[in-house]
Design an enzyme around this catalytic site. Sequence first.
Site, mmCIF file in Angstrom:
data_model
loop_
_atom_site.group_PDB
_atom_site.id
_atom_site.type_symbol
_atom_site.label_atom_id
_atom_site.label_comp_id
_atom_site.label_asym_id
_atom_site.label_seq_id
_atom_site.Cartn_x
_atom_site.Cartn_y
_atom_site.Cartn_z
ATOM 1 N N CYS A 2 0.824 -1.215 0.000
ATOM 2 C CA CYS A 2 0.000 0.000 0.000
ATOM 3 C C CYS A 2 0.857 1.263 0.000
ATOM 4 C CB CYS A 2 -0.890 0.049 1.235
ATOM 5 S SG CYS A 2 -1.984 -1.341 1.365
ATOM 6 N N ARG A 27 5.015 0.280 -6.172
ATOM 7 C CA ARG A 27 4.966 -0.614 -5.018
ATOM 8 C C ARG A 27 3.992 -1.773 -5.230
ATOM 9 N NH1 ARG A 27 6.604 2.378 -0.278
ATOM 10 N NH2 ARG A 27 5.238 1.131 1.041
ATOM 11 N N TRP A 78 -2.978 -2.568 -1.765
ATOM 12 C CA TRP A 78 -2.622 -3.932 -2.181
ATOM 13 C C TRP A 78 -3.387 -4.828 -1.218
ATOM 14 C CZ3 TRP A 78 -0.104 -8.471 -0.685
ATOM 15 C CH2 TRP A 78 0.425 -9.250 -1.717
ATOM 16 N N ASN A 102 -1.908 1.535 6.114
ATOM 17 C CA ASN A 102 -0.993 0.551 5.525
ATOM 18 C C ASN A 102 -0.571 -0.396 6.638
ATOM 19 O OD1 ASN A 102 0.883 -0.865 4.085
ATOM 20 N ND2 ASN A 102 2.323 0.826 3.815
ATOM 21 N N GLY A 103 -0.787 -1.681 6.450
ATOM 22 C CA GLY A 103 -0.405 -2.666 7.468
ATOM 23 C C GLY A 103 -1.523 -3.657 7.681
ATOM 24 N N GLU A 489 18.635 -16.111 -10.762
ATOM 25 C CA GLU A 489 18.079 -14.765 -10.921
ATOM 26 C C GLU A 489 17.477 -14.599 -12.329
ATOM 27 O OE1 GLU A 489 17.108 -12.412 -9.333
ATOM 28 O OE2 GLU A 489 17.313 -10.561 -10.460
ATOM 29 N N LYS A 493 13.639 -13.540 -13.077
ATOM 30 C CA LYS A 493 13.276 -12.349 -13.879
ATOM 31 C C LYS A 493 12.295 -12.736 -14.971
ATOM 32 C CE LYS A 493 14.243 -9.594 -11.961
ATOM 33 N NZ LYS A 493 14.967 -9.562 -10.745
ATOM 34 N N GLU A 496 8.819 -13.487 -13.508
ATOM 35 C CA GLU A 496 8.050 -12.389 -12.926
ATOM 36 C C GLU A 496 7.617 -11.342 -13.943
ATOM 37 O OE1 GLU A 496 9.961 -10.053 -9.873
ATOM 38 O OE2 GLU A 496 11.899 -10.281 -10.820
ATOM 39 N N HIS A 512 19.915 -34.992 -12.433
ATOM 40 C CA HIS A 512 19.308 -35.625 -11.250
ATOM 41 C C HIS A 512 17.789 -35.469 -11.249
ATOM 42 C CE1 HIS A 512 23.214 -36.553 -9.656
ATOM 43 N NE2 HIS A 512 23.579 -35.308 -9.926
ATOM 44 N N LYS A 612 6.429 -4.203 -4.865
ATOM 45 C CA LYS A 612 7.857 -3.877 -4.769
ATOM 46 C C LYS A 612 8.409 -4.184 -3.385
ATOM 47 C CE LYS A 612 11.661 -1.965 -6.411
ATOM 48 N NZ LYS A 612 12.428 -2.797 -7.351
HETATM 49 C C1 F6R Z 1 12.407 -9.798 -7.791
HETATM 50 C C2 F6R Z 1 12.273 -9.062 -6.555
HETATM 51 C C3 F6R Z 1 11.876 -9.800 -5.335
HETATM 52 C C4 F6R Z 1 12.571 -9.193 -4.117
HETATM 53 C C5 F6R Z 1 12.042 -9.825 -2.832
HETATM 54 C C6 F6R Z 1 12.772 -9.315 -1.629
HETATM 55 O O1 F6R Z 1 12.762 -8.971 -8.847
HETATM 56 O O2 F6R Z 1 12.447 -7.877 -6.529
HETATM 57 O O3 F6R Z 1 12.146 -11.161 -5.431
HETATM 58 O O4 F6R Z 1 13.934 -9.397 -4.229
HETATM 59 O O5 F6R Z 1 10.673 -9.553 -2.719
HETATM 60 O O6 F6R Z 1 12.706 -7.924 -1.580
HETATM 61 P P1 F6R Z 1 13.725 -7.059 -0.742
HETATM 62 O O7 F6R Z 1 15.051 -7.169 -1.386
HETATM 63 O O8 F6R Z 1 13.172 -5.676 -0.792
HETATM 64 O O9 F6R Z 1 13.729 -7.645 0.632
#
Ligand code: F6R
Length: 617
Positions: A2, A27, A78, A102-103, A489, A493, A496, A512, A612
């Site tokens: 949020c 976010r 959110w 927010n929370g 990674e 990417k 997502e 395996h 985010k």
């Molecule tokens: C992927 C991504 C997420 C964050 C994860 C942890 O692109 O951004 O996988 O890495 O949600 O977020 P932080 O680093 O903010 O703890």
Amino acid sequence: MCGIVGYIGTRPAVSILLQGLKRLEYRGYDSSGVAFVTEGGKVEICKSEGKLENIQKLLNPPGQAQLKATCGIGHTRWATHGKPTTQNAHPHRAGHVVLIHNGIIENYQELKKEIIERGHKPLSETDSELFGFLVLDEMESGLGLADSVRKTFTRLQGGNSVVVMSEKESGVVVGVRNGSPLVVANDPEGGAILASDAQPILEFTRKVIFLEHGDLVVATKDGIEVFDLVSGKKVDRKSTELDWSVDKLDKGGYPHYMLKEIYEQPTALVDTMNGILDKMSTVPFTLAQQPGIQILEQASEIHLVACGTSYYGAMEGKYWLETWARMPVHVELASEFRYRKPVFRPGSVVIGISQSGETADTLAVLREVRSHKIPTLGITNVRGSSIVREADAVFFTSAGPEIGVAATKSFTTQLMMFLMLSGHLAKKRNPGMVDELFSDLVHLPHLVALLLEDESGFRKAISSAAKALANSTGFFFIGRGYSFPIALEGALKLKEIAYVHAEGYAAGELKHGPIAMIDPSITVVVLAPKDQWRDKTVSNLEEVKARGAKILGIGTAGDHLLERLCDYWIPISQSTHESLMPFFLTPAVQLLSYDIAVLHGTDVDKPRNLAKSVTVE
Ligand code: F6R
């Protein structure tokens, strides 16, 4: 998750709120709304499910009341409690009280029962609305807005931040930070602005106050005053001058923030290096003195705890800390670690890695571990974020604001931070061993820039491969050693932002089990620069090639043997210390995912279902 904005002053509030919410879109959200105070002191609310454009349309053309409003609050939601509907969107009204939140109010069921028993009729399914009724009842019994918020807030369980207005006190906006962050600033033209992070504020000033846990702020046309939530006493909070500039918040001519942020990586690497090096020293890897260094130097083993991309950053950090500093390192997913019974030894240090500094699971680990007197450190990109409060000391990466939901430059700067910390520890334990690494590291950002600028080689190879492979039914990203975390990674990417099924594997693991999946509809992306693992990875590649997979190789330019094995080939012509190859492989997998996502027409900067900063468990 949020996003919160509040404004009171002399400027047109609604456009400030909408612009602020736009800045917070990254976010992640599924509904939004604004409330503004009219000249007569009444509050009008406009909210809608879906994108921010929906409320922008509803507010257009603006009426006189809206144009004249100089006070209001805005929110992007959110969904946690209740579906993402217009009814559940914020702001919520309880009589003359209007609020955003927010929370998660953990004791909401008990509060809901009480509020209904008192004769109130909540209209939404949210926990947030309930808080409004608590404030309303206090105001009805004679307390002012700020005192009512203060009194009722202490009844909430869980991490919560709120911003509240009342038609009975139309010149006041009250905010509380008790968990998710709240940043406030005086508007240089008079008045104040509040937001869940600094980005909506940067338009007005770079001087911000990161409220602390348990702070209550009262904002009026005269500016802000901060009070302790429990005692009600005024507290002095120092402002921080941010070095983030507002132009970093725009796309700067790129079609997406994510692409811009991929291309900002060389600068972000330089800034991160400069941010931690002792500028007065010419000795490689001498870091500027700060509290975290001492904790690190005393560690005899390290637990790295993180989620998602930051977890992969930690995995890469383990290779470097082990190789260079000979430090025992355990890498842990925060969501698992927090419910395990880990064994710590004397000298154990726990480092939480979180680009946002707000990830609930990572913060919970630090809180728990610290309560057992185990030293804790944080690595984050966001000054003033919650991790600063939860860890004994924090190292800051300097990626600048990252708006694309998918982590890019915040990841590579985490890698840089791990290299700097590894080099620092290695220098103490093995003086001399790190000189070669450091001299290559100094040139690294420039080499990454050259790679990204190589339009006809590197960039073209990626876009051709993306076009040819975009419709594969699945992808495996494989690598060994330093390339393994980057394979993970790369797969993340692609999942997502392109919504394509992808898995990352250590190349030696394919046989395996996963090799059973391999057929001509599958693409295997092999990360095999010329390093100590390259020959072994090539053998693993032969195994999948024999079973008909399409192969995309990312390797060292001139590695003809590997290139011949691959159907598509992305060459890296920059030569450097093998430890630094992840800095070239990463942009390759980022751009590959980006190109495939664009071909699939997804919302690259705001992929579906993602937020985010993940502030819930
Ligand atoms: C992927 C991504 C997420 C964050 C994860 C942890 O692109 O951004 O996988 O890495 O949600 O977020 P932080 O680093 O903010 O703890």
